[in-house]
Design an enzyme around this catalytic site. Structure first.
Site, short mmCIF file in Angstrom:
data_model
loop_
_atom_site.label_atom_id
_atom_site.label_comp_id
_atom_site.label_asym_id
_atom_site.label_seq_id
_atom_site.Cartn_x
_atom_site.Cartn_y
_atom_site.Cartn_z
N TRP A 36 0.82 -1.21 0.00
CA TRP A 36 0.00 0.00 0.00
C TRP A 36 0.85 1.27 0.00
O TRP A 36 0.32 2.36 -0.17
CB TRP A 36 -0.95 0.00 1.19
CG TRP A 36 -0.34 -0.44 2.47
CD1 TRP A 36 0.35 0.31 3.38
CD2 TRP A 36 -0.38 -1.78 3.00
NE1 TRP A 36 0.77 -0.47 4.42
CE2 TRP A 36 0.32 -1.74 4.23
CE3 TRP A 36 -0.94 -2.99 2.56
CZ2 TRP A 36 0.48 -2.88 5.03
CZ3 TRP A 36 -0.77 -4.10 3.35
CH2 TRP A 36 -0.07 -4.05 4.57
N ARG A 37 2.16 1.12 0.18
CA ARG A 37 3.05 2.27 0.07
C ARG A 37 3.50 2.51 -1.37
O ARG A 37 4.21 3.47 -1.64
CB ARG A 37 4.26 2.09 0.98
CG ARG A 37 3.91 2.19 2.46
CD ARG A 37 5.11 1.99 3.36
NE ARG A 37 4.73 2.17 4.76
CZ ARG A 37 5.46 1.78 5.79
NH1 ARG A 37 6.64 1.19 5.58
NH2 ARG A 37 5.06 1.98 7.03
N GLU B 58 -5.53 0.85 5.86
CA GLU B 58 -5.64 1.38 7.22
C GLU B 58 -6.73 0.66 8.01
O GLU B 58 -6.57 0.39 9.20
CB GLU B 58 -5.91 2.88 7.18
CG GLU B 58 -4.73 3.71 6.72
CD GLU B 58 -3.51 3.56 7.63
OE1 GLU B 58 -3.68 3.26 8.83
OE2 GLU B 58 -2.38 3.72 7.13
N LEU C 257 -10.06 -12.37 9.02
CA LEU C 257 -9.41 -11.16 9.52
C LEU C 257 -9.95 -10.73 10.89
O LEU C 257 -9.29 -9.99 11.60
CB LEU C 257 -9.59 -9.99 8.54
CG LEU C 257 -8.51 -9.78 7.49
CD1 LEU C 257 -8.83 -8.58 6.62
CD2 LEU C 257 -7.14 -9.61 8.14
N TYR D 247 -8.37 8.52 14.15
CA TYR D 247 -7.16 7.94 13.59
C TYR D 247 -7.29 7.69 12.09
O TYR D 247 -6.44 8.10 11.29
CB TYR D 247 -6.79 6.62 14.29
CG TYR D 247 -5.77 5.85 13.49
CD1 TYR D 247 -4.42 6.17 13.58
CD2 TYR D 247 -6.16 4.86 12.59
CE1 TYR D 247 -3.48 5.51 12.81
CE2 TYR D 247 -5.23 4.21 11.81
CZ TYR D 247 -3.90 4.53 11.92
OH TYR D 247 -2.97 3.88 11.14
N ASP E 79 -1.91 6.11 16.96
CA ASP E 79 -2.26 4.72 17.25
C ASP E 79 -1.34 4.25 18.37
O ASP E 79 -0.63 5.05 18.99
CB ASP E 79 -2.16 3.85 16.00
CG ASP E 79 -0.72 3.67 15.50
OD1 ASP E 79 0.20 4.33 16.04
OD2 ASP E 79 -0.51 2.86 14.58
N CYS F 14 17.22 1.48 21.12
CA CYS F 14 17.55 2.88 21.29
C CYS F 14 18.85 3.27 20.57
O CYS F 14 18.98 4.41 20.12
CB CYS F 14 17.66 3.21 22.78
SG CYS F 14 16.07 3.09 23.66
N CYS G 84 18.02 4.38 17.14
CA CYS G 84 16.97 5.38 17.03
C CYS G 84 17.49 6.67 16.41
O CYS G 84 18.46 7.25 16.92
CB CYS G 84 16.39 5.67 18.41
SG CYS G 84 15.17 7.00 18.42
N CYS H 67 15.12 12.37 22.79
CA CYS H 67 14.21 11.54 23.58
C CYS H 67 14.40 11.84 25.07
O CYS H 67 15.44 11.51 25.67
CB CYS H 67 14.45 10.07 23.30
SG CYS H 67 13.33 8.97 24.21
#
Length: 374
Positions: free
Chosen positions: A39-40, A52, A95, A135, A153, A214, A217, A223
């Site tokens: 879907w991208r 979505e 689903l 959302y 989300d 981390c 990241c 952060c």
């Protein structure tokens, strides 16, 4: 001891410089590291909307083949809107959370009727469609149409909770409001859809609930949870209620090469789906009493002719036990007070019905028990 901000203080939004120090590296990381999801690769708002909806409460790996098959069967909003609901529910089989499919179908019909078959681009108008919450409206508006609309989300909530050291447990109203404020501030700028997807991707792959990566990241320097040694405690774990135990008696009523199937009311557990006619019973209820309950649901007298076993299913909020009872009666019903519709179907015909996975397992068990003599 360091004093923590009270949830009631309504802290101000971060300065533009700090927001940009998160946006820019996050988008650069997304360009390098994002997963190649089907879907991208599309700009079709309908296909993005579908992804979505399917991704709510469902893992990406599970969604991909369903999304591809669903689009092949219903390639446009018009195709979905004109399809019978049974066909849509059948395509959704497996689903779960079938209200998503019913709302998707109803929303497609409204898009055709109100918007000439084109999804509206604004979150405000999207929110007027069935199944669109804050959302989903933000996701479709930003990803499909480039609108500067936020989304939050579970993944985004975790990322923002750690980045900005947001206090409060999941579901706390002040916490949720603060997260939406922060998401709304971050999404302002170029590529809002990519920014929202980057936040979700980051939460899914790096800023994970447990063992977050981390060191990998791209925004670890910004952060606050990492700076203050609180990554493992933010956000606090959501307290989950014990699943409710539910026992249903199922009428397995053979006639020649068919079985009786019933479609439930739209709301509630398995709403709008087809099943072997079922009614709630106590776990230790005798078969004869369970058959009386089934008689009330079907509006005709049925007699228990023997137990065919049980099927156990663990749903998100319920531990489900399905008791299969072979039944018979002097009058075959064509309508029933407890159901929207009844049909007598062969197993092959039942494959085209919208049926939950739990009920499909029950049907399989009944057939394996030889209820149709084969």
């Amino acid at each position: 001891m360091r004093k923590r901000a009270s949830a009631a203080q309504a802290p101000e939004l971060p300065e533009a410089g700090r927001l940009e120090a998160i946006r820019a590296p996050l988008l650069a990381w997304y360009d390098r590291q994002r997963r190649d999801l089907p879907w991208r690769r599309t700009k079709d708002p309908y296909a993005i909307w579908l992804s979505e909806v399917m991704l709510q409460q469902t893992q990406v790996a599970t969604v991909i083949p369903y999304w591809e098959r669903f689009l092949a069967r219903f390639p446009t909003v018009e195709a979905l809107a004109s399809a019978p609901l049974d066909d849509v529910l059948a395509a959704w089989r497996g689903l779960g959370y079938y209200s998503r499919a019913r709302n998707l179908h109803r929303a497609a019909q409204e898009v055709v009727a109100r918007f000439e078959g084109r999804l509206p681009s604004s979150a405000e108008q999207l929110l007027t469609l069935p199944g669109f919450g804050r959302y989903t409206a933000g996701a479709v508006a930003s990803i499909a149409f480039g609108e500067q609309e936020p989304l939050v989300d579970g993944n985004v909530a975790r990322v923002l909770s750690r980045l900005f050291e947001v206090e409060g447990a999941p579901g706390d109203r002040a916490r949720e409001a603060r997260l939406w404020e922060l998401a709304g501030a971050l999404v302002q700028g170029e590529r809002p859809g990519d920014l929202n997807q980057a936040l979700m991707e980051h939460g899914a792959t790096v800023c994970r609930p447990e063992s977050p990566l981390c060191l990998l990241c791209p925004v670890r320097g910004a952060c606050m949870a990492l700076r203050h040694g609180r990554v493992d405690e933010l956000p606090p774990a959501k307290v989950r209620a014990e699943p409710k135990r539910l026992t249903l008696a199922l009428a397995v009523w053979p006639h020649e090469d068919t079985l009786l199937f019933a479609r439930r009311a739209e709301k509630g557990l398995f709403g709008g789906l087809w099943e072997l006619p079922a009614t709630e019973v106590e776990p230790d209820m005798p078969d004869a009493t369970a058959a009386t309950r089934l008689s009330e649901a079907l509006g005709v007298a049925v007699t228990a002719k023997g137990a065919l076993g049980t099927v156990q299913r663990q749903l998100t909020h319920r531990a489900l036990t399905l008791r299969l009872l072979r039944v018979a009666g002097p009058q075959r019903p064509s309508r029933a007070p407890a159901f929207h519709e009844l049909r007598w179907c062969t197993p092959a015909q039942a494959e085209g019905l919208g049926m939950s996975t739990a009920m499909q397992r029950a049907l399989d068990a009944a057939l394996e028990a030889g209820v149709l003599g084969g």
